[in-house]
Design an enzyme around this catalytic site. Structure first.
Site, PDB file in Angstrom:
ATOM      1  N   SER A 321      35.143  18.277   2.291  1.00  0.00           N
ATOM      2  CA  SER A 321      34.861  19.642   1.868  1.00  0.00           C
ATOM      3  C   SER A 321      34.291  20.463   3.024  1.00  0.00           C
ATOM      4  CB  SER A 321      33.871  19.599   0.698  1.00  0.00           C
ATOM      5  OG  SER A 321      33.371  20.879   0.452  1.00  0.00           O
ATOM      6  N   GLY A 322      33.368  19.856   3.762  1.00  0.00           N
ATOM      7  CA  GLY A 322      32.755  20.555   4.897  1.00  0.00           C
ATOM      8  C   GLY A 322      33.800  20.938   5.924  1.00  0.00           C
ATOM      9  N   TRP A 324      36.952  21.147   5.555  1.00  0.00           N
ATOM     10  CA  TRP A 324      37.956  22.058   4.998  1.00  0.00           C
ATOM     11  C   TRP A 324      37.516  23.506   5.169  1.00  0.00           C
ATOM     12  CZ3 TRP A 324      37.589  25.510   0.806  1.00  0.00           C
ATOM     13  CH2 TRP A 324      38.811  26.036   0.363  1.00  0.00           C
ATOM     14  N   HIS A 325      36.203  23.747   5.091  1.00  0.00           N
ATOM     15  CA  HIS A 325      35.712  25.119   5.190  1.00  0.00           C
ATOM     16  C   HIS A 325      35.904  25.719   6.572  1.00  0.00           C
ATOM     17  CE1 HIS A 325      33.686  24.361   1.321  1.00  0.00           C
ATOM     18  NE2 HIS A 325      33.810  25.657   1.177  1.00  0.00           N
ATOM     19  N   GLY A 326      35.920  24.875   7.576  1.00  0.00           N
ATOM     20  CA  GLY A 326      36.123  25.457   8.897  1.00  0.00           C
ATOM     21  C   GLY A 326      36.011  24.404   9.971  1.00  0.00           C
TER      22      GLY A 326
END
Lengths: 482, 441
Positions: A321-322, A324-326
């Protein structure tokens, strides 16, 4: 095209709605869907026409693979390979555009090499699209996508209200609604609610998120000179900014979706009311949590393979998730922190339950705030610097630069009208208090049952008109000496 | 309420309100994009520098004129009224603080659309010639795309100004006291061309000293010379020459304003003065290739540019500088010709070489700073014996100034230095052994 732009509100949206319903009215549902697809591409291409190549290619490839996957005559082993290939392809496209430079930089740093960085444009919404299409591929593998035609798939993938920032939808949530003949005529119950949501979303963006944005960009640009209280307020400001920014987008997306008789899934449910980190992730970016649970956590074994594996799985989900954010270590750290706290929460769940609810809320809110610092920071070092500022615990003082970014025209106007000097921190305190009250004490749009009344009609008009008038605030020229 | 009725009511009301407000903005047009102010409302328009980029284009577009003056805040005191008297033509001021040739082009283009300008006064400030306008230019006001007008008509700031103008007019219309109204008219007619505050600024060497941060040192930076030549030439070729060619019957009067000698002084210390003045020469000769161009240069006016009491910083000169320029334009005394250009630039360089900065301050480096620090130490003040004027030197100077009842600035002004010199001579003289620290008590 942004939702909060004149071209979208005054031209694109009215035209698309009218054309869509007119075509449907004449019984040309296929024509209406083609129109929706083409205009979705226009919506996307308006940012940069080059995005269209990538998104178009991605949609074509994914549809081809999903057809192969959905073929019942194929063996399970062959399907597994196909699934592996299509997921890899999607991730490869994402990796190339989003992480290539990050990867190269870190390789260069680690091995003292000097591979050249590429000047890549990140196609808008590619992260959302990738996840959505991976989900579709998995569903095809499981035999759940009952032979949708290409047009249905393409409209589902490119549907413009959710194209650039979600929600991450599943095929079952869109395509049946799209083909439901009842939905081909304008439904005023949906339409009126959609209009209200759009107006609320626009107001949240223009009046709250953009307002906090000033304080945040001031704070992160002047980390060196923040006082402890400044740092704390900047942290809070970002917490609110990101919530109002993202949820306003979602409100507008849901609102526009409703105007087309398509109910998109809810993405937010008052996340800052959460009383534990698990609770938070059930309320924040719900469709992302759902995706990660269904397509990462459970395939990894979920909580079925013993305690340690469960913790590892949770950690993997949050690191994904982390990232994926950037493409930055700050996002990895943010994911790691959320993963760590989630693991701890799971381990000590019973003990957590015995704490008074107010403390549960406060601890959760504080943690979420601190994690957001790293989410926003340009580097981990900068994030630490802000935390350091806070824990230095200096005498309470707020910089004038920060106060200036909170100046409310209404208060300034009242001050000059009544000629009563007001404390310079009044604007900021009022605004923060207002935001706290509406985020914590009020029910959200999903909880409230919408009924068209004359009161909310007036409010909708006010929010819509004032929102439209505030979209192009002339950025005041700071008068500089020559 | 029924959903259909609700939807129609909301959409109808929102559309109606938007249209009404758009119409209000179009009719009042506070930044004169579409038409000149309505006669009855004219006194209530305020043109502040904050929004200058918005109304200047309107002024260029809608003011009938026979000539224009283009410039930055360095043309603040080159009054368009006086230029009108001088030329016998109606001159419209098109000046923007931080103005640069790229913005002048926008203004000039708009003005030429409406007017057949016979004379154009054009400020050329060489140190800024290589720069572009640093702030955002609202391009949608400068194009002819009607769809972009929406951004103007649906703008809350514009709406705010419209409301302000209408409410000012309404409150005066209700108020029978016409005196107030006339006062307001008079106030608005008074012309402040760029920056009103410059009228009441303090002009002195000390103000200049406060505004300066560094003094250039003797390190020639040839790269910036090359970059300057490229950018300044581009500005001239792109923003000036096309107008000279397109309007051969318009007289272009280029004004090189009387900025202080400090700029050339710094170049002399860097060792680049020759390079820069050479570039200025080439650029001026390029302009003078056109028969409709003339140049008046005031950057070497002895007695003015080398007296920092005429300035508030490196470049902003006092109102008297404006008179100097107007008089110079009248007499033609400072006109540059291919014959005198070498001699004039040599004069500017010589002035700079002779020039002495009378003060020292924080950030300065040099032998003179070392001498100052030594004198302070000799008198018992705490500061380092280095060539650098740092925080401790500032503190020591401030204490010295307090002890001897000089204005406490932390800047070693000419007075401060003279007194220091005298006192340190006395202390080194064994016959007068007075301790200055004690003497002040």
């Amino acid at each position: 095209m942004q939702f909060n732009s004149y071209i979208f509100i005054l031209a694109f949206l009215p035209f698309t709605l009218i054309a869509y319903y007119q075509l449907n009215r004449r019984g040309w549902n296929v024509g209406a869907k083609i129109l929706l697809l083409l205009l979705s591409l226009v919506f996307c291409g308006y940012f940069n026409y080059k995005y269209l190549y990538i998104i178009g290619a991605s949609i074509l490839i994914n549809y081809a693979f999903s057809r192969l996957l959905a073929d019942p005559r194929r063996s399970v082993a062959a399907k597994k390979w196909l699934l592996f290939t299509v997921i890899s392809l999607n991730l490869l496209i994402l990796f190339y555009f989003k992480y290539f430079n990050f990867f190269t930089e870190n390789v260069n740093l680690l091995f003292q090499t000097s591979f050249a960085l590429k000047n890549l444009i990140l196609p808008l919404g590619i992260s959302f699209l990738t996840f959505q299409q991976i989900a579709y591929a998995v569903d095809s593998y499981r035999g759940e996508t009952a032979g949708y035609c290409f047009l249905d798939y393409a409209v589902f993938a490119a549907f413009f209200p959710r194209l650039i920032a979600g929600p991450i939808v599943l095929h079952g949530e869109i395509i049946p609604q799209l083909n439901e003949s009842r939905n081909h005529r304008i439904n005023y119950e949906n339409f009126s609610y959609g209009l209200l949501m759009f107006a609320v979303g626009l107001a949240k963006k223009v009046f709250i998120a953009d307002f906090f944005a000033g304080a945040v960009s001031w704070g992160y640009a002047s980390v060196g000179q923040l006082t402890s209280l400044d740092a704390f307020i900047v942290m809070l400001s970002y917490t609110f900014q990101i919530y109002f920014d993202f949820s306003s987008y979602t409100d507008m997306a849901l609102g526009v979706g409703l105007m087309f008789n398509i109910k998109l899934p809810t993405n937010f449910n008052s996340p800052y009311k959460a009383v534990s980190i698990q609770d938070f992730w059930k309320r924040w970016h719900i469709t992302l949590t759902r995706f990660l649970t269904r397509y990462v956590y459970i395939p990894l074994g979920g909580n079925q393979k013993g305690r340690l594996r469960t913790y590892v799985n949770i950690m993997i989900v949050f690191l994904v998730s982390g990232l994926w954010h950037g493409a930055n270590w700050t996002f990895v750290l943010w994911g790691f922190l959320h993963g760590l706290v989630s693991v701890l929460h799971r381990r000590f769940q019973t003990g957590w339950g015995r704490i008074p609810t107010v403390l549960q809320w406060a601890a959760t809110f504080l943690f979420v705030n601190i994690a957001w610092i790293f989410f926003r920071a340009d580097s981990i070092k900068q994030g630490w610097a802000i935390i350091n500022r806070m824990v230095e615990w200096q005498a309470p003082a707020v910089s004038s630069g920060l106060l200036a970014s909170f100046e409310l025209p209404v208060i300034t106007g009242l001050e000059s009208l009544l000629k009563i000097p007001m404390p310079s921190s009044l604007d900021m305190l009022l605004f923060l208090a207002f935001t706290f009250v509406i985020t914590l004490l009020f029910k959200n749009l999903q909880e409230l049952e919408f009924k068209p009344t004359s009161t909310n009609a007036v409010w909708t008009v006010i929010l819509l008109v004032s929102g439209i008038f505030s979209m192009s605030a002339i950025s005041a020229f700071i008068y500089q000496k020559f | 309420m029924e959903p259909k009725k609700w939807t129609k009511a909301v959409l109808g009301a929102a559309t109606a309100i938007l249209l009404i407000l758009m119409a209000l903005n179009a009719v009042i047009d506070p930044f004169v994009q579409y038409h000149s102010p309505l006669p009855a409302l004219e006194p209530y328009y305020t043109f502040s520098q904050e929004y200058a980029m918005y109304w200047l284009i309107g002024r260029a577009r809608h003011t009938p004129a026979e000539g224009a003056v283009l410039g930055s805040s360095l043309s603040n005191f080159i009054s368009s009224n006086k230029l009108s008297q001088l030329s016998g033509k109606k001159i419209v001021p098109l000046k923007k603080s931080m103005g640069r040739p790229d913005v002048y082009t926008l203004f000039l283009r708009e003005s030429f659309k409406r007017n057949r300008l016979q004379i154009v006064y054009y400020e050329i400030t060489f140190p800024h010639l290589s720069e572009k306008y640093p702030e955002e230019i609202p391009r949608y006001l400068y194009n002819s795309n009607p769809f972009d007008d929406v951004k103007y008509l649906l703008n809350k700031e514009v709406l705010g100004m419209s409301t302000y103008i209408v409410s000012g007019w309404a409150s005066d219309a209700l108020d029978t006291n016409h005196k107030k109204q006339r006062e307001r008219q008079a106030w608005n007619r008074e012309l402040f061309e760029v920056d009103r505050t410059q009228l009441s600024s303090h002009y002195s060497t000390l103000t200049v000293a406060r505004s300066l941060y560094v003094r250039h040192n003797k390190v020639a930076d040839k790269h910036s010379v090359i970059a300057y030549r490229a950018n300044a030439s581009e500005a001239v070729e792109k923003n000036i020459i096309p107008f000279l060619e397109k309007y051969p019957h318009t007289r272009f009067v280029f004004i090189v304003p009387c900025i202080s000698i400090l700029n050339t002084y710094d170049q002399v210390r860097e060792g680049t003065a020759g390079d820069y003045l050479g570039i200025y020469k080439d650029l001026m000769l390029r302009l003078l290739q056109y028969d409709n161009a003339e140049i008046h240069m005031f950057s070497d006016v002895e007695g003015f540019v080398d007296n920092l009491d005429n300035y508030k910083d490196r470049v902003h000169y006092c109102p008297a500088g404006g008179d100097l320029i107007i008089d110079g334009l009248k007499s033609g005394k400072y006109r540059i010709t291919p014959q005198n250009i070498d001699q004039r630039l040599a004069h500017q360089k010589a002035l700079a070489e002779r020039f002495q900065v009378s003060f020292l301050k924080e950030g300065f480096k040099g032998e003179d700073v070392l001498a100052l620090n030594r004198q302070l130490i000799a008198l018992g003040y705490d500061c380092p014996a280095t060539v650098e004027y740092d925080k401790r030197t500032t503190a020591a100077v401030a204490r010295f100034q307090a002890d001897y009842h000089l204005p406490v600035t932390g800047i070693a002004t000419a007075d401060t230095q003279a007194l220091l010199q005298e006192l340190s001579r006395q202390t080194t003289d064994p016959h007068s052994g007075a301790n200055p620290r004690r003497s002040s008590q």
